[in-house]
Design a protein around this motif. Structure first.
Motif, PDB file in Angstrom:
ATOM      1  N   LEU A  97       0.731  -1.074   0.001  1.00 16.15           N
ATOM      2  CA  LEU A  97      -0.072   0.457   0.125  1.00 16.15           C
ATOM      3  C   LEU A  97       0.909   1.526   0.089  1.00 16.15           C
ATOM      4  N   CYS A  98       0.213   2.352  -0.426  1.00 15.44           N
ATOM      5  CA  CYS A  98       0.884   3.836  -0.661  1.00 15.44           C
ATOM      6  C   CYS A  98       0.723   4.230   0.853  1.00 15.44           C
ATOM      7  N   LEU A  99       1.968   4.183   1.627  1.00 14.62           N
ATOM      8  CA  LEU A  99       1.400   5.445   2.891  1.00 14.62           C
ATOM      9  C   LEU A  99       1.649   6.446   2.721  1.00 14.62           C
ATOM     10  N   GLU A 100       1.168   7.853   1.406  1.00  8.48           N
ATOM     11  CA  GLU A 100      -0.048   8.550   1.214  1.00  8.48           C
ATOM     12  C   GLU A 100      -1.401   8.155   1.167  1.00  8.48           C
ATOM     13  N   CYS A 101      -0.936   7.387   0.326  1.00  9.38           N
ATOM     14  CA  CYS A 101      -2.719   7.082   0.244  1.00  9.38           C
ATOM     15  C   CYS A 101      -3.806   6.437   0.317  1.00  9.38           C
ATOM     16  N   ASN A 102      -3.362   5.265   0.422  1.00  8.55           N
ATOM     17  CA  ASN A 102      -3.688   4.364   1.080  1.00  8.55           C
ATOM     18  C   ASN A 102      -4.188   3.634  -0.149  1.00  8.55           C
ATOM     19  N   GLU A 130       4.463   0.846  -7.669  1.00  8.32           N
ATOM     20  CA  GLU A 130       4.153   2.482  -8.131  1.00  8.32           C
ATOM     21  C   GLU A 130       2.653   2.714  -7.820  1.00  8.32           C
ATOM     22  N   CYS A 131       2.281   3.935  -6.457  1.00  2.00           N
ATOM     23  CA  CYS A 131       1.106   4.263  -6.553  1.00  2.00           C
ATOM     24  C   CYS A 131       0.555   4.868  -7.749  1.00  2.00           C
ATOM     25  N   PRO A 132      -0.944   4.350  -8.281  1.00  2.00           N
ATOM     26  CA  PRO A 132      -1.327   4.819  -9.246  1.00  2.00           C
ATOM     27  C   PRO A 132      -1.807   6.067  -8.844  1.00  2.00           C
ATOM     28  N   LYS A 133      -1.975   6.429  -7.748  1.00  2.00           N
ATOM     29  CA  LYS A 133      -2.490   8.005  -7.324  1.00  2.00           C
ATOM     30  C   LYS A 133      -1.619   9.180  -7.620  1.00  2.00           C
ATOM     31  N   CYS A 134      -1.023   8.734  -6.573  1.00  2.00           N
ATOM     32  CA  CYS A 134       0.837   9.792  -6.525  1.00  2.00           C
ATOM     33  C   CYS A 134       1.588   9.337  -6.987  1.00  2.00           C
ATOM     34  N   LYS A 135       1.993   8.601  -8.038  1.00  2.00           N
ATOM     35  CA  LYS A 135       3.056   8.093  -9.082  1.00  2.00           C
ATOM     36  C   LYS A 135       4.365   8.082  -8.024  1.00  2.00           C
TER      37      LYS A 135
HETATM   38 ZN    ZN Z   1       0.197   7.407  -3.462  1.00  2.00          ZN
END
Ligand code: ZN
Length: 159
Positions: A97-102, A130-135
């Motif tokens: 999981l992305c730590l910033e966006c979940n 890669e986080c699909p939201k914040c990249k």
């Molecule tokens: Zn993210």
């Protein structure tokens, strides 16, 4: 069932630790309790809070909604409390999981991230996400390793 959480602003660091372990964790901040309780119930999330008011709500006292009153103000002790009460480490999926966006991280090939990570990292790491939201690009760097070690230590202490 997969454990999902909803953490209040007083346990923000704990929420990030949970994301590191791969647990879907939302933040809530200043919303009214009724709203928080409704979301947690709809999405089957366990509420993590230091607010005793939430613990007194009917859905919580009747056991329809699970909530954990976090005792310590120290993130590491908070994590220990969860590991002891919810058997967390057995269900952990670190590095997902992305730590910033979940958001759920997606695996990327080395070539895909070549221009986006430092050369040393590119040379020494083989797995990238890669986080699909914040990249943001994630790899198993020193920070991640330190966190994993820390979590292992929690698990051992919890026995
Ligand atoms: Zn993210």
């Amino acid at each position: 069932m997969e454990l999902k959480f909803m953490a209040d602003q007083n346990v923000g660091k704990l929420a990030k630790l949970l994301r590191i372990m791969g647990f879907d964790t939302l933040f809530f901040d200043g919303e009214d309790d009724a709203n928080i309780v409704a979301i947690a119930r709809a999405e089957s999330r366990i509420i993590l809070t230091r607010d005793t008011q939430i613990m007194k709500r009917r859905l919580v006292t009747s056991g329809q909604l699970k909530a954990v009153l976090i005792e310590s103000d120290k993130p590491e002790q908070q994590m220990q409390q969860l590991i002891n009460t919810l058997d967390l480490d057995r269900q952990a999926k670190p590095f997902t999981l992305c730590l910033e966006c979940n958001e759920l991280l997606l695996e990327k090939s080395k070539e895909e991230v070549k221009e986006r990570v430092p050369p040393y990292v590119f040379k020494t790491q083989s797995q990238f996400m890669e986080c699909p939201k914040c990249k943001r690009i994630y790899w198993r760097g020193t920070h991640w390793q330190a966190m994993t070690e820390k979590l292992k230590k929690f698990a051992r202490k919890g026995g």
